[in-house]
Write a protein that holds these residues in place. Structure first.
Motif, PDB file in Angstrom:
ATOM      1  N   MET A   1       0.842  -1.178   0.000  1.00 40.65           N
ATOM      2  CA  MET A   1       0.000   0.000   0.000  1.00 40.65           C
ATOM      3  C   MET A   1       0.886   1.239   0.000  1.00 40.65           C
ATOM      4  SD  MET A   1      -2.567   1.409   2.995  1.00 40.65           S
ATOM      5  CE  MET A   1      -3.688   0.060   2.847  1.00 40.65           C
ATOM      6  N   ILE A   2       0.538   2.169  -0.819  1.00 40.39           N
ATOM      7  CA  ILE A   2       1.237   3.448  -0.869  1.00 40.39           C
ATOM      8  C   ILE A   2       0.233   4.536  -0.503  1.00 40.39           C
ATOM      9  CG2 ILE A   2       2.376   5.136  -2.345  1.00 40.39           C
ATOM     10  CD1 ILE A   2       3.409   2.680  -3.960  1.00 40.39           C
ATOM     11  N   ARG A   3       0.627   5.390   0.408  1.00 41.99           N
ATOM     12  CA  ARG A   3      -0.229   6.503   0.802  1.00 41.99           C
ATOM     13  C   ARG A   3       0.546   7.785   0.555  1.00 41.99           C
ATOM     14  NH1 ARG A   3      -3.848   5.744   4.843  1.00 41.99           N
ATOM     15  NH2 ARG A   3      -4.712   4.447   3.236  1.00 41.99           N
ATOM     16  N   LYS A   4       0.058   8.599  -0.333  1.00 43.17           N
ATOM     17  CA  LYS A   4       0.671   9.892  -0.628  1.00 43.17           C
ATOM     18  C   LYS A   4       0.464  10.829   0.560  1.00 43.17           C
ATOM     19  CE  LYS A   4       1.921   9.629  -5.007  1.00 43.17           C
ATOM     20  NZ  LYS A   4       3.219  10.062  -5.456  1.00 43.17           N
ATOM     21  N   ALA A   5       1.421  11.718   0.786  1.00 43.94           N
ATOM     22  CA  ALA A   5       1.328  12.661   1.904  1.00 43.94           C
ATOM     23  C   ALA A   5       0.022  13.447   1.856  1.00 43.94           C
ATOM     24  CB  ALA A   5       2.530  13.594   1.906  1.00 43.94           C
ATOM     25  N   SER A   6      -0.418  13.799   0.663  1.00 43.32           N
ATOM     26  CA  SER A   6      -1.644  14.586   0.512  1.00 43.32           C
ATOM     27  C   SER A   6      -2.896  13.798   0.907  1.00 43.32           C
ATOM     28  CB  SER A   6      -1.778  15.078  -0.929  1.00 43.32           C
ATOM     29  OG  SER A   6      -1.863  13.974  -1.813  1.00 43.32           O
ATOM     30  N   GLU A   7      -2.782  12.481   1.016  1.00 45.19           N
ATOM     31  CA  GLU A   7      -3.921  11.634   1.369  1.00 45.19           C
ATOM     32  C   GLU A   7      -4.011  11.358   2.870  1.00 45.19           C
ATOM     33  OE1 GLU A   7      -3.976   9.028  -2.754  1.00 45.19           O
ATOM     34  OE2 GLU A   7      -2.798   8.293  -1.061  1.00 45.19           O
ATOM     35  N   CYS A   8      -2.983  11.703   3.611  1.00 45.87           N
ATOM     36  CA  CYS A   8      -2.965  11.444   5.052  1.00 45.87           C
ATOM     37  C   CYS A   8      -3.910  12.400   5.770  1.00 45.87           C
ATOM     38  CB  CYS A   8      -1.552  11.600   5.607  1.00 45.87           C
ATOM     39  SG  CYS A   8      -0.406  10.359   4.997  1.00 45.87           S
ATOM     40  N   LYS A   9      -4.580  11.886   6.781  1.00 43.97           N
ATOM     41  CA  LYS A   9      -5.515  12.696   7.561  1.00 43.97           C
ATOM     42  C   LYS A   9      -4.802  13.297   8.762  1.00 43.97           C
ATOM     43  CE  LYS A   9      -9.515  10.253   5.997  1.00 43.97           C
ATOM     44  NZ  LYS A   9     -10.618   9.387   6.275  1.00 43.97           N
ATOM     45  N   SER A  10      -5.075  14.567   9.014  1.00 42.21           N
ATOM     46  CA  SER A  10      -4.455  15.278  10.135  1.00 42.21           C
ATOM     47  C   SER A  10      -5.520  15.744  11.115  1.00 42.21           C
ATOM     48  CB  SER A  10      -3.675  16.497   9.642  1.00 42.21           C
ATOM     49  OG  SER A  10      -2.582  16.100   8.857  1.00 42.21           O
ATOM     50  N   GLU A  11      -5.102  15.884  12.353  1.00 42.37           N
ATOM     51  CA  GLU A  11      -5.947  16.443  13.403  1.00 42.37           C
ATOM     52  C   GLU A  11      -5.057  17.286  14.307  1.00 42.37           C
ATOM     53  OE1 GLU A  11      -7.078  13.757  16.743  1.00 42.37           O
ATOM     54  OE2 GLU A  11      -6.102  12.187  15.540  1.00 42.37           O
ATOM     55  N   VAL A  12      -5.666  18.205  15.019  1.00 41.61           N
ATOM     56  CA  VAL A  12      -4.936  19.028  15.973  1.00 41.61           C
ATOM     57  C   VAL A  12      -5.540  18.783  17.347  1.00 41.61           C
ATOM     58  CG1 VAL A  12      -4.358  21.382  16.686  1.00 41.61           C
ATOM     59  CG2 VAL A  12      -4.358  20.774  14.251  1.00 41.61           C
TER      60      VAL A  12
END
Length: 118
Positions: A1-12
Motif C-alpha cells: 500500500m502506498i499513501r501519498k502525503a496529501s492523502e494522510c488525515k491530520s488532526e490538531v
C-alpha cells in the motif's frame, strides 16, 4: 500500500495529555482499517516551539519516537534529556514520558504505539 502525503488525515489536539499549546497529528494509515497489527498510532507529530505533551504513562504497550526535525526536552520516566534530529525514544510497560518542543524550529516526531501481544 502506498499513501501519498496529501492523502494522510491530520488532526490538531489542544493541550495534549495536559501539555501546552497544540499538537498536529498526521496519521500515515488508518490504524483501525489499514494495519493488520494491533498498532494504536502510526503518525507524524508536529509541535511548535513551546508546545508540549504532558507527562503520561504507557501500560501494556510501547511508544517509539524518531526525531525527524527540531529539538525537544524529553522527560523519560523522570530523567530529562534534550534530543534532536536522528535521536530515538522508547517508552512503555508502565514507564512514562513527556515531550516539550524547544525550538526554534517545529519539532517533528515519527510516533508508533503498539500494544504488547497477549
Amino acid at each position: 500500500m502506498i499513501r501519498k502525503a496529501s492523502e494522510c488525515k491530520s488532526e490538531v489536539r489542544e493541550n495534549m495529555r495536559g501539555g501546552d499549546k497544540s499538537v498536529k497529528i498526521t496519521h500515515f494509515f488508518d490504524e483501525a482499517n489499514d494495519l493488520m497489527s494491533p498498532t494504536r498510532l502510526c503518525a507524524k507529530l508536529e509541535l511548535e516551539p513551546g508546545a508540549s505533551i504532558g507527562f503520561h504513562e504507557h501500560g501494556k504497550e510501547e511508544e517509539m519516537f524518531v526525531v525527524l526535525a527540531g529539538k525537544a526536552l524529553i522527560n523519560d520516566n523522570g530523567t530529562e534529556v534534550v534530543v534532536s534530529a536522528g535521536d530515538t525514544i522508547l517508552t512503555g510497560n508502565g514507564a512514562g514520558h513527556a515531550v516539550k518542543s524547544l525550538g526554534p524550529e517545529t519539532l517533528q516526531l515519527l510516533a508508533v504505539i503498539v500494544p504488547f501481544a497477549e
